[in-house]
Motif scaffolding. Structure first.
Motif, short mmCIF file in Angstrom:
data_model
loop_
_atom_site.label_atom_id
_atom_site.label_comp_id
_atom_site.label_asym_id
_atom_site.label_seq_id
_atom_site.Cartn_x
_atom_site.Cartn_y
_atom_site.Cartn_z
N GLU A 106 -2.38 7.60 -5.05
CA GLU A 106 -2.81 8.95 -4.69
C GLU A 106 -1.64 9.91 -4.47
OE1 GLU A 106 -6.81 9.08 -2.39
OE2 GLU A 106 -5.61 7.51 -1.44
N GLN B 221 -1.15 3.00 -2.81
CA GLN B 221 -1.66 4.36 -2.69
C GLN B 221 -0.55 5.41 -2.61
OE1 GLN B 221 -4.69 3.03 0.66
NE2 GLN B 221 -5.05 5.16 0.14
N ARG C 202 -6.95 8.81 -9.25
CA ARG C 202 -6.91 9.21 -7.85
C ARG C 202 -5.64 9.99 -7.46
NH1 ARG C 202 -10.69 6.57 -4.69
NH2 ARG C 202 -9.41 6.83 -2.82
N GLN D 39 -4.31 2.14 -10.26
CA GLN D 39 -5.48 3.01 -10.29
C GLN D 39 -5.83 3.63 -8.94
OE1 GLN D 39 -7.56 3.51 -13.48
NE2 GLN D 39 -5.38 3.20 -13.84
N ARG D 40 -5.23 3.12 -7.86
CA ARG D 40 -5.50 3.69 -6.54
C ARG D 40 -4.36 4.59 -6.05
NH1 ARG D 40 -7.63 -0.45 -2.16
NH2 ARG D 40 -8.02 1.55 -1.15
N ALA E 19 -3.43 -2.38 -4.28
CA ALA E 19 -3.68 -1.55 -3.10
C ALA E 19 -2.75 -0.33 -3.03
CB ALA E 19 -3.53 -2.38 -1.83
N PRO F 210 -13.27 11.12 -11.13
CA PRO F 210 -12.19 10.20 -11.53
C PRO F 210 -11.62 10.52 -12.91
CG PRO F 210 -14.32 9.12 -11.65
CD PRO F 210 -14.56 10.43 -10.98
N ARG G 84 0.81 -1.22 0.00
CA ARG G 84 0.00 0.00 0.00
C ARG G 84 0.85 1.26 0.00
NH1 ARG G 84 -3.98 1.69 5.00
NH2 ARG G 84 -5.29 3.18 3.89
#
Length: 435
Positions: free
Chosen positions: A153, A130, A174, A150-151, A128, A411, A107
């Motif tokens: 951030e 981020q 994101r 895609q996640r 996962a 998005p 993550r």
């Protein structure tokens, strides 16, 4: 910090977090006695070069810190740890990141201040993921496979050797917090403001006010300045956000704005050649809106438990910050760290100021990627802030803030409003509730 004696005596039985910094050259066997409870293992500040193959026996391990060690390769055994989500190997000598070293539940990955010139395309196959911290390496390109993240951030790729940034980066749905200063990208940049120079010998240094990743902040009095000032002395080291000289350049390009803690003068003639900026002293009564993200929240700030913001204050914060960020965007500067923990608020007077330019990027004026595509990423960060303000504000103000946040959080980056529009909308909300 724990000791080997505590570990070996059994005094740490059942612990969920273990911190060992005692010149280790190998992981003590006694660590594996904690396999049924250990969730956080901090091995930073040792002399480790490798980790044992049985590390995966720590089946509850979620967080592993191993900064300031002697690793040259990210250990492949990490990829066999079933629960491992956060990996931090800052300030080692890592040149190689094998695909097998990436845990399936990854993550948050921090590889700041190493010597990495290549990343595996499989990095984008960690659904996962981020938060990715890569400042201060030797990357010349990002792997195309990363567009599958895609996640994702938050991305820190400052102080590398990137000649260009792929177009797909601005399309990640994101991505909100991006730092990419200090690369080799060509272009003309936002112009730095001319500031008066203040010699070191004219300053009377007062107490230390605070310390950030990139510098120390002191209260000072300048002989030719009527009011006390805050002096930020840069450390000159690579931080998680990038290089201090890029922060300094972004501050100068930002110019002055009442919603920003930007400099009013530049330090010169420091005896150790340190760089520094002088800023207005923040009046008493200002507090940070929130604390930085935790291990659990990853990319979102942590607010005080039970915090409730009066509607006028929440709306004024949104208005002030939106106007400040719109000003930056007009100057060709992306803040890169638009977070509540970088916002000082004055609850009594209902005002807010955005600070900390450590992750700021001056965008090339003639880039093949239009500036509005980069700036749309930061609009999403503003959407996160509006959402958080709404969550701590009573209705009907919370409803209005949530609606505005949803537009910023689209998005599809091209469907987000620009910051000038967001600032106007926030201004209208604040005025409407004050009327």
């Amino acid at each position: 910090m724990h000791t080997l004696e505590q570990l070996r005596s059994g005094a740490l039985a059942g612990t969920r977090r273990l911190d060992l910094s005692c010149g280790l050259t190998e992981l003590p066997e006694e660590v594996f006695a904690l396999a049924d409870t250990l969730e956080v293992l901090n091995l930073s500040g040792n002399r480790l070069r490798e980790l044992p193959h049985q590390l995966s026996r720590l089946h509850k391990l979620q967080v592993l810190f191993a900064s300031d060690n002697d690793f040259e390769v990210l250990p492949e055994v990490l990829g066999a740890c079933p629960s491992l989500q956060m990996v931090g190997f800052k300030a080692n000598r890592i040149t190689l990141v094998p695909a097998a070293a990436l845990p399936p539940a990854l993550r948050w990955l921090t590889l700041t201040d190493n010597a990495i010139d290549h990343l595996p395309t499989e990095l984008g196959q960690r659904p996962a993921l981020q938060k990715l911290m890569l400042a201060g390496n030797r990357l010349t390109a990002l792997p195309d496979g990363l567009q599958m993240a895609q996640r994702l951030e938050l991305l820190r790729i400052s102080a590398n050797r990137l000649a260009r940034v792929p177009d797909w980066l601005t399309q990640l749905p994101r991505l909100s917090w991006l730092a990419l200063a200090g690369n080799t990208m060509a272009g003309s940049w936002a112009t730095e403001s001319e500031l008066p120079a203040v010699p070191w010998h004219t300053l009377t240094q007062g107490p230390l006010l605070g310390e950030g990743a990139s510098g120390l902040i002191y209260r000072v009095q300048a002989s030719d300045w009527p009011q006390p000032l805050a002096l930020k002395l840069f450390k000159g080291e690579v931080t998680s956000d990038g290089l201090p000289e890029d922060e300094l350049a972004a501050c100068l390009a930002a110019g002055e704005h009442p919603g920003l803690t930007t400099p009013v003068a530049r330090l010169v003639n420091h005896p150790e050649h340190a760089q520094g900026l002088l800023m207005p002293l923040i009046p008493p009564g200002h507090i940070n809106l929130a604390g930085p993200p935790s291990l659990q929240s990853c990319t979102r700030d942590v607010y005080p438990s039970g915090l409730r913001l009066p509607a006028p204050l929440a709306l004024n914060i949104a208005r002030d910050v939106a106007h400040a960020v719109a000003h930056l965007h007009q100057r060709g500067v992306m803040h890169g760290d638009l977070y509540a923990h970088n916002i000082l608020i004055d609850p009594m007077h209902g005002q807010a100021r955005l600070g900390d330019f450590g992750a700021a990027t001056r965008l090339p004026m003639d880039s093949t990627t239009p500036r509005h595509r980069w700036l749309a990423l930061e609009v999403r960060a503003m959407g996160c802030l509006l959402e958080e303000l709404a969550d701590h504000t009573p209705a009907p103000a919370s409803t209005a803030l949530h609606a505005l946040a949803q537009n910023c959080l689209s998005p599809v980056p091209s469907e987000r409003p620009d910051m000038t529009t967001v600032a106007a909308q926030c201004q209208a909300l604040a005025y409407g509730f004050a009327a």
